[in-house]
Design a protein around this motif. Structure first.
Motif, PDB file in Angstrom:
ATOM      1  N   GLY A  66      64.993  23.332  28.445  1.00 33.78           N
ATOM      2  CA  GLY A  66      66.197  23.645  27.900  1.00 33.78           C
ATOM      3  C   GLY A  66      67.119  22.273  27.532  1.00 33.78           C
ATOM      4  N   VAL A 105      77.113  27.081  28.247  1.00 35.97           N
ATOM      5  CA  VAL A 105      76.209  27.958  27.486  1.00 35.97           C
ATOM      6  C   VAL A 105      77.068  28.853  26.596  1.00 35.97           C
ATOM      7  CG1 VAL A 105      74.334  29.345  27.330  1.00 35.97           C
ATOM      8  CG2 VAL A 105      74.520  27.591  29.141  1.00 35.97           C
ATOM      9  N   GLU A 106      76.856  29.027  25.241  1.00 35.89           N
ATOM     10  CA  GLU A 106      77.646  29.725  24.450  1.00 35.89           C
ATOM     11  C   GLU A 106      76.951  31.106  24.098  1.00 35.89           C
ATOM     12  OE1 GLU A 106      78.811  27.430  21.223  1.00 35.89           O
ATOM     13  OE2 GLU A 106      80.034  26.196  22.128  1.00 35.89           O
ATOM     14  N   SER A 108      75.013  33.498  21.935  1.00 35.50           N
ATOM     15  CA  SER A 108      74.462  33.430  20.468  1.00 35.50           C
ATOM     16  C   SER A 108      75.145  34.437  19.684  1.00 35.50           C
ATOM     17  CB  SER A 108      73.049  33.444  20.535  1.00 35.50           C
ATOM     18  OG  SER A 108      72.353  32.333  21.177  1.00 35.50           O
ATOM     19  N   THR A 160      69.486  37.575  25.294  1.00 40.50           N
ATOM     20  CA  THR A 160      69.302  36.706  26.340  1.00 40.50           C
ATOM     21  C   THR A 160      67.848  36.832  26.949  1.00 40.50           C
ATOM     22  OG1 THR A 160      71.706  37.147  26.983  1.00 40.50           O
ATOM     23  CG2 THR A 160      70.448  36.106  28.704  1.00 40.50           C
ATOM     24  N   ASP A 163      65.807  34.815  24.841  1.00 41.92           N
ATOM     25  CA  ASP A 163      66.046  33.243  24.857  1.00 41.92           C
ATOM     26  C   ASP A 163      65.199  32.836  26.334  1.00 41.92           C
ATOM     27  OD1 ASP A 163      67.565  33.219  22.899  1.00 41.92           O
ATOM     28  OD2 ASP A 163      69.411  33.417  23.924  1.00 41.92           O
ATOM     29  N   ILE A 164      65.400  33.545  27.163  1.00 43.70           N
ATOM     30  CA  ILE A 164      64.760  33.089  28.389  1.00 43.70           C
ATOM     31  C   ILE A 164      63.130  33.130  28.381  1.00 43.70           C
ATOM     32  CG2 ILE A 164      64.427  33.847  30.792  1.00 43.70           C
ATOM     33  CD1 ILE A 164      67.102  34.770  30.853  1.00 43.70           C
ATOM     34  N   GLU A 167      62.169  29.894  26.931  1.00 47.11           N
ATOM     35  CA  GLU A 167      62.295  28.703  27.547  1.00 47.11           C
ATOM     36  C   GLU A 167      60.977  28.637  28.690  1.00 47.11           C
ATOM     37  OE1 GLU A 167      64.027  26.300  27.326  1.00 47.11           O
ATOM     38  OE2 GLU A 167      65.451  27.305  25.671  1.00 47.11           O
ATOM     39  N   ASP A 225      68.656  26.875  35.999  1.00 48.50           N
ATOM     40  CA  ASP A 225      69.472  26.644  34.261  1.00 48.50           C
ATOM     41  C   ASP A 225      69.233  27.996  33.775  1.00 48.50           C
ATOM     42  OD1 ASP A 225      66.554  26.379  34.539  1.00 48.50           O
ATOM     43  OD2 ASP A 225      66.759  25.555  32.344  1.00 48.50           O
ATOM     44  N   LEU A 226      68.217  28.658  33.970  1.00 50.28           N
ATOM     45  CA  LEU A 226      68.044  30.169  33.223  1.00 50.28           C
ATOM     46  C   LEU A 226      69.078  31.000  33.688  1.00 50.28           C
ATOM     47  CD1 LEU A 226      64.362  30.292  32.401  1.00 50.28           C
ATOM     48  CD2 LEU A 226      66.250  29.352  30.912  1.00 50.28           C
ATOM     49  N   ARG A 229      72.358  30.810  32.445  1.00 55.10           N
ATOM     50  CA  ARG A 229      72.438  31.281  30.865  1.00 55.10           C
ATOM     51  C   ARG A 229      72.465  33.049  31.037  1.00 55.10           C
ATOM     52  NH1 ARG A 229      68.038  29.336  26.533  1.00 55.10           N
ATOM     53  NH2 ARG A 229      68.876  27.296  27.404  1.00 55.10           N
ATOM     54  N   HIS A 233      75.416  34.886  29.525  1.00 54.38           N
ATOM     55  CA  HIS A 233      75.421  35.913  28.320  1.00 54.38           C
ATOM     56  C   HIS A 233      75.542  37.343  28.812  1.00 54.38           C
ATOM     57  CE1 HIS A 233      73.164  32.864  25.446  1.00 54.38           C
ATOM     58  NE2 HIS A 233      74.035  32.318  26.046  1.00 54.38           N
TER      59      HIS A 233
END
Length: 330
Positions: A66, A105-106, A108, A160, A163-164, A167, A225-226, A229, A233
């Motif tokens: 990431g 983290v924004e 999306s 989300t 996204d994961i 990654e 880190d995930l 996120r 989200h």
């Protein structure tokens, strides 16, 4: 431009330059905790590729972790004195004059600026829609009869998870499948190639109604880190069922796998040769594969770990101690 995009833009040049001394860069990223012990051992053990092959594998791992990890990697390339003196060509790359710092983290925005609409199907279909946005492998299920706000939140959560999915590398997906062996059938796990396929199966079991189980999975494989996120989200999901589902048995086996060296794996396979057979062990690339074979042969279970303890005692007292702690905590 994001840190990950910067690494991608300069990927070929970075790999070519760093291949001049791949052991130095491997040790540096490990010292900065950009990779864990298992990843370090795995990269260090690559012995059939040239130097650039090692660096390609390393950079791919960094990118898969990431944007924050990519930013830390770029900072390392620009600030570490040993790296700067060993690889002076790095200064010619456009790695951004301003050093990268982690950013929040924004969430999306919806695809094409429009929230996805629910598609009505019969009740036999799954309760989520995992679509990679490329029109391939989409798995749609109904969001009908849900209030608009709940449907919107569900769509956001699906994105989300996608996204994961993007990654996670293949070894991490394999680890997640192993950890889910108690809740998803072996037949279904064997069909899984991407994390989103596993998420669909977990959704069927009602294990994605809140973040509890997925957060525990990600925590176990060291992907905090995930988790960040996921929390950013997903918002405040209803805690419909917060009980622990991931078994201590699976966590114990994963810890052993995580701490085991490449030499330790080969020694363990040698010790189990007479019980598992060479043909089966030749297909075992990780300790998790060996544990799965041991389960098939009923050599280990959540109530029977003596065989594993005896094998590990001959290899590494620290690993055997992990089993001991498990048996004492049952």
């Amino acid at each position: 431009m994001s840190a990950k995009a910067t690494v991608r833009r300069n990927k070929t040049a970075i790999q070519t330059i760093l291949s001049g001394d791949y052991r130095l860069i491997l040790n540096k990223v490990y010292e900065k905790e950009l990779i864990n012990q298992r990843e370090y051992n795995s990269l260090k053990s690559i012995n059939r590729e040239d130097a650039e092959g090692h660096v390609i594998e390393l950079v791919d791992k960094i990118m898969n972790k990431g944007d924050d990890t990519c930013g830390a990697f770029l900072n390392l390339l620009q600030t570490d004195e040993d790296i700067k003196s060993t690889f002076p060509q790095l200064k010619d790359l456009q790695l951004n004059e301003a050093l990268f710092v982690p950013r929040p983290v924004e969430i999306s925005p919806p695809h094409n600026g429009v929230e996805s609409k629910g598609i009505q199907h019969d009740s036999s279909q799954r309760e989520t829609m995992f679509d990679d946005g490329k029109g391939k492998g989409a798995q749609h299920v109904t969001h009908s009869f849900q209030p608009c706000s709940k449907r919107s939140r569900s769509t956001k959560n699906i994105r989300t998870l996608l996204d994961i999915n993007n990654e996670l590398e293949s070894s991490e997906v394999a680890a997640l499948c192993f950890l889910c062996s108690d809740v998803v059938s072996r037949k279904h796990l064997e069909e899984i190639r991407q994390a989103k396929d596993l998420f669909s199966r977990l959704s069927e079991k009602g294990l994605l109604e809140n973040n509890t189980f997925l957060k525990e999975l990600l925590h176990t494989i060291h992907r905090e880190d995930l988790i960040i996120r996921l929390e950013a989200h997903s918002g405040n999901l209803e805690e419909t069922d917060a009980r622990r589902v991931l078994s201590n048995f699976r966590i114990m086996l994963y810890k052993i796998y995580d701490d085991m060296t490449v030499d330790g794996l080969e020694s363990m396979k040698l010790l189990l040769m007479s019980k598992l057979g060479k043909r089966h062990l030749d297909h075992c690339k990780t300790a998790l594969d060996v544990f799965a074979e041991m389960e098939k042969k009923e050599l280990i279970s959540d109530t029977h770990v003596d065989e594993l303890y005896d094998v590990l005692l001959k290899l590494d007292a620290k690993l055997a101690k992990t089993v001991k702690h498990y048996t004492m905590s049952r």
